[in-house]
Design a protein around this motif. Structure first.
Motif, PDB file in Angstrom:
ATOM      1  N   GLY A 166      -4.852   1.951   3.375  1.00 46.00           N
ATOM      2  CA  GLY A 166      -4.115   0.605   3.621  1.00 46.00           C
ATOM      3  C   GLY A 166      -3.617   0.603   5.218  1.00 46.00           C
ATOM      4  O   GLY A 166      -3.758  -0.385   5.809  1.00 46.00           O
ATOM      5  N   THR A 173       0.834  -1.060  -0.127  1.00 42.70           N
ATOM      6  CA  THR A 173       0.016  -0.064  -0.011  1.00 42.70           C
ATOM      7  C   THR A 173       0.806   1.241   0.078  1.00 42.70           C
ATOM      8  O   THR A 173       0.471   2.373  -0.692  1.00 42.70           O
ATOM      9  CB  THR A 173      -1.127  -0.232   1.387  1.00 42.70           C
ATOM     10  N   ILE A 220      -4.559   5.431  -1.124  1.00 45.23           N
ATOM     11  CA  ILE A 220      -4.112   4.299  -0.906  1.00 45.23           C
ATOM     12  C   ILE A 220      -3.241   3.923   0.484  1.00 45.23           C
ATOM     13  O   ILE A 220      -3.705   2.834   1.102  1.00 45.23           O
ATOM     14  CB  ILE A 220      -3.432   3.383  -2.058  1.00 45.23           C
TER      15      ILE A 220
END
Length: 422
Positions: free
Chosen positions: A303, A288, A299
């Protein structure tokens, strides 16, 4: 044991042993002449009063079962072993293999169980030290490396892996201190020992890791709400990715090393679970972090949230299992059967069993057995029989303490109440 009508020893309250002395028929005599059968351990009515040995299946028997199954055909003229029912064949083989293991375990003398456990512990003592102290040293080094990786990259996913890495040495230190505390016990102050301190330490550490995960979730959610200043991606830091990759490979090596010892020592099992969790955490965190720098910035914090939720879930699950051990969950069925068989075959003076209980007190077991003896038996004989049984049960590796109570009948109410009115 093979008869499904036999009483389940797990739920049995009263069992009156009646040694079976039967004449063998011609089929049994033919089986006795089989070379494979003669290669099995020698059991007689003296060391196997319930004839459990007749339930053992030799390699030839298993091959015959496998061959008979392979010759059967389904409705479509397809061999069973090659069709959809192939798993049934394997299940049948596994059943008899498990039955052989259970019978052999029951018929093995207690002294052999104790000797094998001691030999295994002595042979694995060095491996235990390497696993514990090696994991401790590796986790200290990896915590420093991941601290650099998280600060230099600014990735929230790597900060999540950092939080887990920082607490790993603390976990190892807790296990080491707990192991030393268990071995250094003042019996006057701690008459029941300190084995439960391991369980209490694991619970405390589990909630600590859960609290850290919740903090990281809040920080990641705040960054998601704040945005990235109009940038589509975050900055990529190659050195940080390399450091986390090194941590992943190190954890993989420790995972495989602890895997072989996980069922022998409770401390090693905790370490093995921790290495297993770290493999996923480091791998997912690295992925991630890179995707946040190469694809979309969000992201990375997303994550971090996913990782934090996963860490909290795993440690809460560990805390739940440790709570069960601390509260006193019952022993597994195989252990209860073993305790029951030992008690039933301990002495001919024992007429039957009224109760067999075993529950966890931390990683070890407390055992309670009510034996039934002749009411005309002398106090000396009754005491000596019960004391010898108590010592035999307490010599088992997983038993912390055993209590043996003597009855002369089985029609009375249970001796102990599970619910207190006052």
């Amino acid at each position: 044991m093979t008869d499904p009508r036999d009483p389940d020893l797990h739920n049995a309250l009263s069992l009156r042993p009646r040694p079976a002395f039967t004449h063998r028929d011609s089929t049994e005599q033919a089986r006795a002449a089989d070379i494979e059968l003669q290669s099995l351990p020698s059991y007689t009515d003296a060391n196997d009063p319930y004839s459990l040995r007749h339930g053992l299946k030799t390699a030839t028997d298993l091959d015959t079962i496998r061959a008979n199954t392979s010759r059967k055909r389904t409705a479509g003229c397809t061999p069973v072993a090659a069709g959809k029912e192939a798993w049934k064949t394997r299940k049948l083989e596994e059943f008899y293999e498990t039955q052989n293991e259970n019978i052999s375990r029951l018929l093995k003398p207690v002294d052999d169980h104790v000797r094998e456990a001691k030999e295994k512990q002595d042979s694995e003592a060095l491996q235990f030290k390497i696993a514990v102290h090696g994991s401790f040293a590796a986790n200290i080094i990896l915590a420093g490396l991941q601290l650099y990786a998280a600060i230099s990259s600014g990735s929230l996913s790597l900060f999540t892996t950092l939080a887990d890495a920082i607490f790993d040495p603390m976990s190892n230190l807790t296990l080491i201190l707990c192991a030393r505390a268990v071995n250094r016990v003042d019996p006057r102050r701690w008459p029941s020992g300190k084995a439960r301190i391991e369980t209490a330490g694991n619970i405390a550490f589990s909630f600590l890791m859960t609290a850290v995960s919740l903090i990281l979730i809040v920080l990641s959610a705040r960054d998601l709400a704040a945005g990235n200043g109009g940038k589509l991606t975050a900055d990529f830091h190659l050195a940080s990715a390399i450091v986390v990759g090194v941590a992943f490979c190190t954890k993989l090596s420790l995972f495989f090393y602890c895997w072989a010892l996980r069922n022998t020592y409770s401390q090693i099992r905790i370490l093995w679970e921790d290495h297993r969790n770290d493999l996923f955490i480091n791998g997912f965190g690295l992925m991630t972090s890179i995707l946040g720098a190469k694809v979309r910035w969000w992201i990375d914090p997303m994550g971090a949230i996913i990782l934090s939720c996963l860490i909290a879930f795993l440690w809460l699950r560990t805390a739940t299992s440790e709570f069960k051990l601390l509260i006193g969950v019952t022993a597994d069925t195989a252990m209860l059967q073993h305790l029951t068989y030992i008690s039933m075959t301990h002495s001919p003076l024992i007429l039957s069993l009224d109760t067999v209980r075993a529950w966890h007190s931390g990683p070890r077991l407390i055992v309670e057995v009510d034996i039934v003896m002749d009411q005309e038996q002398t106090v000396k004989d009754s005491h000596d029989t019960a004391e010898a049984l108590q010592m035999k049960l307490e010599s088992l590796p997983d038993v912390e303490r055993a209590y043996v109570h003597i009855d002369y009948e089985t029609s009375h109410a249970p001796e102990h109440f599970t619910k207190k009115e006052l």
